[in-house]
Design a protein around this motif. Structure first.
Motif, PDB file in Angstrom:
ATOM      1  N   TRP A 187      -8.073  -3.013  -1.893  1.00  0.00           N
ATOM      2  CA  TRP A 187      -6.655  -3.158  -0.992  1.00  0.00           C
ATOM      3  C   TRP A 187      -6.514  -4.426  -0.562  1.00  0.00           C
ATOM      4  CZ3 TRP A 187      -3.220   0.980  -1.855  1.00  0.00           C
ATOM      5  CH2 TRP A 187      -3.788   2.182  -2.334  1.00  0.00           C
ATOM      6  N   GLU A 188      -7.466  -5.120   0.046  1.00  0.00           N
ATOM      7  CA  GLU A 188      -7.266  -6.414   0.584  1.00  0.00           C
ATOM      8  C   GLU A 188      -6.715  -7.270  -0.303  1.00  0.00           C
ATOM      9  OE1 GLU A 188      -9.231  -9.461   3.905  1.00  0.00           O
ATOM     10  OE2 GLU A 188     -10.196  -7.533   3.374  1.00  0.00           O
ATOM     11  N   GLU A 189      -7.555  -7.342  -1.316  1.00  0.00           N
ATOM     12  CA  GLU A 189      -7.533  -8.217  -2.688  1.00  0.00           C
ATOM     13  C   GLU A 189      -6.204  -7.895  -3.215  1.00  0.00           C
ATOM     14  OE1 GLU A 189     -11.817  -9.060  -4.176  1.00  0.00           O
ATOM     15  OE2 GLU A 189     -11.158  -7.243  -4.551  1.00  0.00           O
ATOM     16  N   MET A 190      -5.862  -6.825  -3.356  1.00  0.00           N
ATOM     17  CA  MET A 190      -4.290  -6.609  -4.157  1.00  0.00           C
ATOM     18  C   MET A 190      -3.282  -7.241  -3.185  1.00  0.00           C
ATOM     19  SD  MET A 190      -2.316  -2.851  -4.908  1.00  0.00           S
ATOM     20  CE  MET A 190      -1.627  -2.728  -3.167  1.00  0.00           C
ATOM     21  N   TYR A 191      -3.560  -7.043  -2.053  1.00  0.00           N
ATOM     22  CA  TYR A 191      -2.328  -7.525  -0.980  1.00  0.00           C
ATOM     23  C   TYR A 191      -2.146  -8.643  -1.031  1.00  0.00           C
ATOM     24  CZ  TYR A 191      -1.769  -2.741   0.710  1.00  0.00           C
ATOM     25  OH  TYR A 191      -1.595  -1.248   0.966  1.00  0.00           O
ATOM     26  N   GLU A 192      -2.978  -9.583  -1.621  1.00  0.00           N
ATOM     27  CA  GLU A 192      -2.987 -11.123  -1.624  1.00  0.00           C
ATOM     28  C   GLU A 192      -2.097 -11.571  -2.726  1.00  0.00           C
ATOM     29  OE1 GLU A 192      -6.938 -12.588  -2.664  1.00  0.00           O
ATOM     30  OE2 GLU A 192      -7.716 -11.933  -0.714  1.00  0.00           O
ATOM     31  N   TYR A 193      -1.559 -10.742  -3.612  1.00  0.00           N
ATOM     32  CA  TYR A 193      -0.621 -11.132  -4.517  1.00  0.00           C
ATOM     33  C   TYR A 193       0.603 -10.482  -4.389  1.00  0.00           C
ATOM     34  CZ  TYR A 193      -4.665 -12.385  -7.261  1.00  0.00           C
ATOM     35  OH  TYR A 193      -6.004 -12.922  -7.633  1.00  0.00           O
ATOM     36  N   ASP A 194       1.818 -10.743  -5.090  1.00  0.00           N
ATOM     37  CA  ASP A 194       3.089 -10.162  -5.000  1.00  0.00           C
ATOM     38  C   ASP A 194       2.860  -8.793  -5.277  1.00  0.00           C
ATOM     39  OD1 ASP A 194       4.283 -12.438  -3.851  1.00  0.00           O
ATOM     40  OD2 ASP A 194       5.037 -12.985  -6.115  1.00  0.00           O
ATOM     41  N   TYR A 195       3.336  -7.647  -4.523  1.00  0.00           N
ATOM     42  CA  TYR A 195       3.328  -6.478  -4.770  1.00  0.00           C
ATOM     43  C   TYR A 195       4.339  -5.724  -4.431  1.00  0.00           C
ATOM     44  CZ  TYR A 195       2.702  -5.267   0.114  1.00  0.00           C
ATOM     45  OH  TYR A 195       2.686  -5.114   1.467  1.00  0.00           O
ATOM     46  N   ILE A 196       4.522  -4.523  -5.072  1.00  0.00           N
ATOM     47  CA  ILE A 196       5.846  -3.587  -5.034  1.00  0.00           C
ATOM     48  C   ILE A 196       5.464  -2.318  -4.364  1.00  0.00           C
ATOM     49  CG2 ILE A 196       7.504  -2.360  -6.165  1.00  0.00           C
ATOM     50  CD1 ILE A 196       6.545  -4.393  -8.472  1.00  0.00           C
ATOM     51  N   SER A 197       6.143  -1.687  -3.237  1.00  0.00           N
ATOM     52  CA  SER A 197       5.769  -0.672  -2.501  1.00  0.00           C
ATOM     53  C   SER A 197       6.727   0.512  -2.602  1.00  0.00           C
ATOM     54  CB  SER A 197       5.428  -1.019  -0.968  1.00  0.00           C
ATOM     55  OG  SER A 197       6.622  -1.575  -0.269  1.00  0.00           O
ATOM     56  N   LEU A 198       6.542   1.806  -2.057  1.00  0.00           N
ATOM     57  CA  LEU A 198       7.338   2.862  -2.049  1.00  0.00           C
ATOM     58  C   LEU A 198       7.955   2.865  -0.786  1.00  0.00           C
ATOM     59  CD1 LEU A 198       4.751   5.196  -3.843  1.00  0.00           C
ATOM     60  CD2 LEU A 198       6.992   4.701  -4.701  1.00  0.00           C
ATOM     61  N   ASP A 199       9.322   3.205  -0.490  1.00  0.00           N
ATOM     62  CA  ASP A 199       9.830   3.618   0.623  1.00  0.00           C
ATOM     63  C   ASP A 199       9.455   4.838   1.445  1.00  0.00           C
ATOM     64  OD1 ASP A 199      11.274   5.712  -0.215  1.00  0.00           O
ATOM     65  OD2 ASP A 199      13.088   4.532  -0.857  1.00  0.00           O
ATOM     66  N   LYS A 200       9.929   4.855   2.660  1.00  0.00           N
ATOM     67  CA  LYS A 200       9.194   5.968   3.609  1.00  0.00           C
ATOM     68  C   LYS A 200       9.618   7.450   2.987  1.00  0.00           C
ATOM     69  CE  LYS A 200       8.362   2.941   7.354  1.00  0.00           C
ATOM     70  NZ  LYS A 200       8.626   2.622   8.793  1.00  0.00           N
ATOM     71  N   THR A 201      10.669   7.345   1.981  1.00  0.00           N
ATOM     72  CA  THR A 201      11.028   8.700   1.553  1.00  0.00           C
ATOM     73  C   THR A 201      10.105   9.530   0.515  1.00  0.00           C
ATOM     74  OG1 THR A 201      12.562   7.828  -0.356  1.00  0.00           O
ATOM     75  CG2 THR A 201      13.491   8.321   2.127  1.00  0.00           C
ATOM     76  N   SER A 202       9.083   8.408  -0.040  1.00  0.00           N
ATOM     77  CA  SER A 202       8.323   9.088  -0.842  1.00  0.00           C
ATOM     78  C   SER A 202       7.132   9.800  -0.173  1.00  0.00           C
ATOM     79  CB  SER A 202       7.822   7.683  -1.809  1.00  0.00           C
ATOM     80  OG  SER A 202       6.568   8.123  -2.384  1.00  0.00           O
ATOM     81  N   GLY A 203       6.607  10.903  -0.960  1.00  0.00           N
ATOM     82  CA  GLY A 203       5.485  11.720  -0.629  1.00  0.00           C
ATOM     83  C   GLY A 203       4.291  10.943  -0.847  1.00  0.00           C
ATOM     84  N   ASN A 204       4.403   9.896  -1.946  1.00  0.00           N
ATOM     85  CA  ASN A 204       2.992   9.051  -2.098  1.00  0.00           C
ATOM     86  C   ASN A 204       3.142   8.060  -0.940  1.00  0.00           C
ATOM     87  OD1 ASN A 204       1.793   9.346  -4.721  1.00  0.00           O
ATOM     88  ND2 ASN A 204       3.936   9.311  -5.215  1.00  0.00           N
ATOM     89  N   ARG A 205       4.144   7.598  -0.442  1.00  0.00           N
ATOM     90  CA  ARG A 205       4.146   6.579   0.720  1.00  0.00           C
ATOM     91  C   ARG A 205       3.317   7.370   1.756  1.00  0.00           C
ATOM     92  NH1 ARG A 205       7.065   2.375   2.786  1.00  0.00           N
ATOM     93  NH2 ARG A 205       6.235   1.872   4.853  1.00  0.00           N
ATOM     94  N   MET A 206       3.683   8.558   1.897  1.00  0.00           N
ATOM     95  CA  MET A 206       2.999   9.354   3.147  1.00  0.00           C
ATOM     96  C   MET A 206       1.563   9.487   2.964  1.00  0.00           C
ATOM     97  SD  MET A 206       3.862  13.151   4.670  1.00  0.00           S
ATOM     98  CE  MET A 206       2.970  13.924   3.107  1.00  0.00           C
ATOM     99  N   VAL A 207       1.001   9.672   1.933  1.00  0.00           N
ATOM    100  CA  VAL A 207      -0.635   9.891   1.571  1.00  0.00           C
ATOM    101  C   VAL A 207      -1.081   8.480   1.789  1.00  0.00           C
ATOM    102  CG1 VAL A 207      -2.159   9.967  -0.113  1.00  0.00           C
ATOM    103  CG2 VAL A 207       0.072  11.649  -0.358  1.00  0.00           C
TER     104      VAL A 207
END
Length: 302
Positions: A187-207
């Protein structure tokens, strides 16, 4: 006593019970509201009892109606099961089945399932409510969907969860991205690049928030979306990478996208069937549910 009612009258009775109003019941079985009222009146007259209490706001079963309901459901379900088992008749069965499904699971499960179901029952319509995990949960709990496909998490007390498969989160990236050739990525390596995330309404975001308390991102995402499928579209367009459930990814051999397993930590998600506790599924819904169960578990990394 002369029993002067037929199958249509019993179906009208069940439709009113399931929909809670004469208007919605008439829409569900595709007749006019006056025609539906006549069927209920005919049934009550034949039985010489009152089955419903009707007010301007709601329709509820009388004590006699409550006692009559299980018998009606048993008769109609037995008849449907008998008819569905006869292939010549099964192809002419009409009606509808509603399944609520989170979009990532809908992408994986529904195309093959609906295709197989349509071949068996071409005149039964399948409605897919593709919505967030919370909305899927609510639709099943309120009876708006026959059953649902979602992931375990905060489930309503009225629903039961049955595990179908366990999947891992992967990083979705283009084939020309530096991470594409890796066997696994932290995860640390992935975050070194531009990344897209989910907003807080998403169930995946909670997971993910729960699983990554000790591995927070060191920089914010360049974009937030509500649905995983949107994220994948943005990755394909070259905006960045994204952490997604493996079943949301296109099958192996996609010309643009690849997925790489995420580690440190490995984050898993349980995907399964959710059903309202105590609800008896119609035979058509049972057939659709069985087809969902038969879906082979695709490998997490493709």
């Amino acid at each position: 006593m002369s029993i002067n009612f037929d199958l249509n009258d019993l179906q009208a009775f069940r439709a009113v019970v399931e929909n809670g109003s004469f208007r919605k019941a008439a829409d569900a079985i595709r007749i006019t509201q006056p025609a539906l009222s006549r069927r209920i009146e005919k049934l009550e007259s034949a039985l010489n009892v009152k089955l419903f209490e009707r007010t301007t706001r709601k329709v509820s079963l009388t004590t006699v109606g409550l006692a009559f309901l299980p018998q009606v459901e048993r008769m109609l379900d037995d008849l449907d099961i008998a008819l569905m088992s006869i292939s010549e008749v099964a192809s002419t069965r009409m009606g509808h089945v509603t399944i609520a499904c989170v979009p990532s699971a809908a992408y994986y499960f529904m195309p093959q399932v609906i295709s197989a179901f349509h071949r068996l029952y071409p005149r039964i319509k399948v409605r897919v409510l593709d919505a967030s995990a919370n909305e899927v949960n609510s639709a099943v709990a309120l009876g708006e969907a026959d059953f649902g496909v979602s992931f375990s998490g905060t489930l309503a007390s009225e629903v039961d969860f049955e595990l179908l498969l366990q999947e891992r989160y992967v990083v979705a990236c283009r084939r020309d991205h530096p991470l594409a050739e890796r066997e696994q990525v932290s995860w640390e390596e992935m975050y070194e690049y531009d990344y897209i995330s989910l907003d807080k309404t998403s169930g995946n975001r909670m997971v993910l928030d729960q699983a990554l308390l000790r591995s927070p991102a060191k920089k914010p995402s360049i974009c937030e979306t509500r649905h995983v499928t949107t994220m994948i579209g943005l990755v394909e367009a070259g905006l960045g990478v994204a952490a997604v459930p493996s079943i949301a990814m296109p099958a192996a051999g996609h010309p643009i996208l690849v997925s790489v397993p995420l580690i440190e930590p490995e984050v898993l998600r349980n995907v399964g069937l959710i059903k309202r506790r105590g609800r008896t599924l119609t035979p058509a819904a049972i057939e659709l549910e069985q087809l969902v169960r038969q879906m082979p578990a695709r490998s997490a990394g493709h």
